[in-house]
Design a protein around this motif. Structure first.
Motif, short mmCIF file in Angstrom:
data_model
loop_
_atom_site.label_atom_id
_atom_site.label_comp_id
_atom_site.label_asym_id
_atom_site.label_seq_id
_atom_site.Cartn_x
_atom_site.Cartn_y
_atom_site.Cartn_z
N GLU A 44 -7.64 -0.41 1.63
CA GLU A 44 -6.30 -0.96 1.34
C GLU A 44 -5.79 -0.45 -0.01
OE1 GLU A 44 -3.98 -2.75 3.05
OE2 GLU A 44 -5.30 -2.28 4.73
N ARG A 45 -6.67 -0.47 -1.02
CA ARG A 45 -6.25 0.01 -2.36
C ARG A 45 -5.91 1.50 -2.33
NH1 ARG A 45 -5.92 -2.27 -6.89
NH2 ARG A 45 -6.85 -0.69 -8.22
N MET A 46 -6.70 2.28 -1.62
CA MET A 46 -6.43 3.71 -1.55
C MET A 46 -5.16 3.98 -0.74
SD MET A 46 -8.52 5.29 -3.47
CE MET A 46 -8.06 3.91 -4.50
N GLY A 47 -4.91 3.18 0.27
CA GLY A 47 -3.64 3.29 0.99
C GLY A 47 -2.47 3.00 0.07
N ASP A 48 -2.60 1.94 -0.73
CA ASP A 48 -1.55 1.60 -1.70
C ASP A 48 -1.37 2.71 -2.73
OD1 ASP A 48 -1.20 -0.81 -0.39
OD2 ASP A 48 -2.24 -2.00 -1.92
N PHE A 49 -2.50 3.27 -3.19
CA PHE A 49 -2.45 4.36 -4.17
C PHE A 49 -1.67 5.54 -3.61
CE2 PHE A 49 -4.18 8.47 -5.50
CZ PHE A 49 -3.84 8.44 -6.84
N TRP A 50 -2.04 5.99 -2.41
CA TRP A 50 -1.38 7.17 -1.85
C TRP A 50 0.06 6.90 -1.47
CZ3 TRP A 50 -2.66 11.76 -2.97
CH2 TRP A 50 -3.98 12.07 -3.31
N CYS A 51 0.39 5.67 -1.09
CA CYS A 51 1.80 5.32 -0.85
C CYS A 51 2.58 5.38 -2.15
CB CYS A 51 1.92 3.94 -0.21
SG CYS A 51 1.47 3.91 1.54
N SER A 52 1.96 4.93 -3.23
CA SER A 52 2.63 5.00 -4.53
C SER A 52 2.86 6.44 -4.95
CB SER A 52 1.78 4.27 -5.60
OG SER A 52 1.80 2.89 -5.36
N MET A 54 2.87 9.28 -2.91
CA MET A 54 3.67 10.11 -1.99
C MET A 54 5.04 9.52 -1.66
SD MET A 54 1.78 12.75 -1.65
CE MET A 54 2.68 13.61 -0.34
N LEU A 55 5.16 8.20 -1.74
CA LEU A 55 6.44 7.56 -1.38
C LEU A 55 7.10 6.90 -2.58
CD1 LEU A 55 5.26 5.78 1.91
CD2 LEU A 55 6.42 8.00 1.70
N SER A 56 6.48 7.01 -3.74
CA SER A 56 6.98 6.35 -4.96
C SER A 56 7.20 4.87 -4.72
CB SER A 56 8.27 7.01 -5.45
OG SER A 56 8.06 8.37 -5.73
N SER A 57 6.27 4.25 -3.99
CA SER A 57 6.43 2.85 -3.60
C SER A 57 6.11 1.87 -4.73
CB SER A 57 5.55 2.53 -2.39
OG SER A 57 4.18 2.58 -2.77
N GLY A 58 5.31 2.31 -5.69
CA GLY A 58 4.95 1.43 -6.80
C GLY A 58 3.99 0.32 -6.42
N GLU A 59 3.36 0.42 -5.25
CA GLU A 59 2.46 -0.63 -4.78
C GLU A 59 1.16 -0.69 -5.57
OE1 GLU A 59 1.96 -0.64 -0.43
OE2 GLU A 59 3.55 0.85 -0.48
N PHE A 60 0.68 0.44 -6.01
CA PHE A 60 -0.63 0.50 -6.66
C PHE A 60 -0.50 0.21 -8.15
CE2 PHE A 60 -4.08 2.61 -8.86
CZ PHE A 60 -5.18 2.15 -8.16
N LYS A 61 -1.35 -0.67 -8.60
CA LYS A 61 -1.46 -0.96 -10.03
C LYS A 61 -2.92 -0.74 -10.41
CE LYS A 61 2.77 -2.62 -10.15
NZ LYS A 61 3.67 -1.61 -9.71
#
Length: 106
Positions: A44-52, A54-61
């Motif tokens: 889940e964290r790595m998914g959030d990281f890569w979304c942040s 590649m998509l500039s989602s800002g999900e990963f902290k």
């Protein structure tokens, strides 16, 4: 056929890639030590990281670099092997330009 770049395809990339990591005789012990039984949390964290990324989602902290620098026993060969597997997955799943963006970030 390539996947469209979105949250679902990134999550699929992460899951497929780390499934290979977990089957790899060299990388599996490196990851299983620190992750232990928390693979779902890690995915889940790595998914959030890569979304942040590649998509500039800002999900990963967090601090990916700092966290990984604390790991003991990680050698340059581990990273080369990790990168080779990641590249194979990115190129198989995404159009060349998108795969290159993943690899530049990796």
């Amino acid at each position: 056929m390539y996947y469209e770049l979105n949250r679902n395809s990134i999550k699929l990339l992460v899951r497929d890639f780390y499934a290979d990591i977990r089957r790899d005789g060299v990388l599996q012990p490196v990851f299983d030590g620190p992750i232990g039984g928390n693979w779902e949390v890690h995915l889940e964290r790595m998914g959030d990281f890569w979304c942040s990324v590649m998509l500039s989602s800002g999900e990963f902290k967090g601090n990916v670099y700092g966290k990984h620098m604390q790991l003991q026993g990680v050698e340059a060969e581990h990273f080369r092997r990790w990168l080779g597997l990641f590249e194979a997955h990115a190129r198989r799943m995404f159009a060349p330009q998108t795969a290159e963006a993943f690899l530049a970030a990796a």
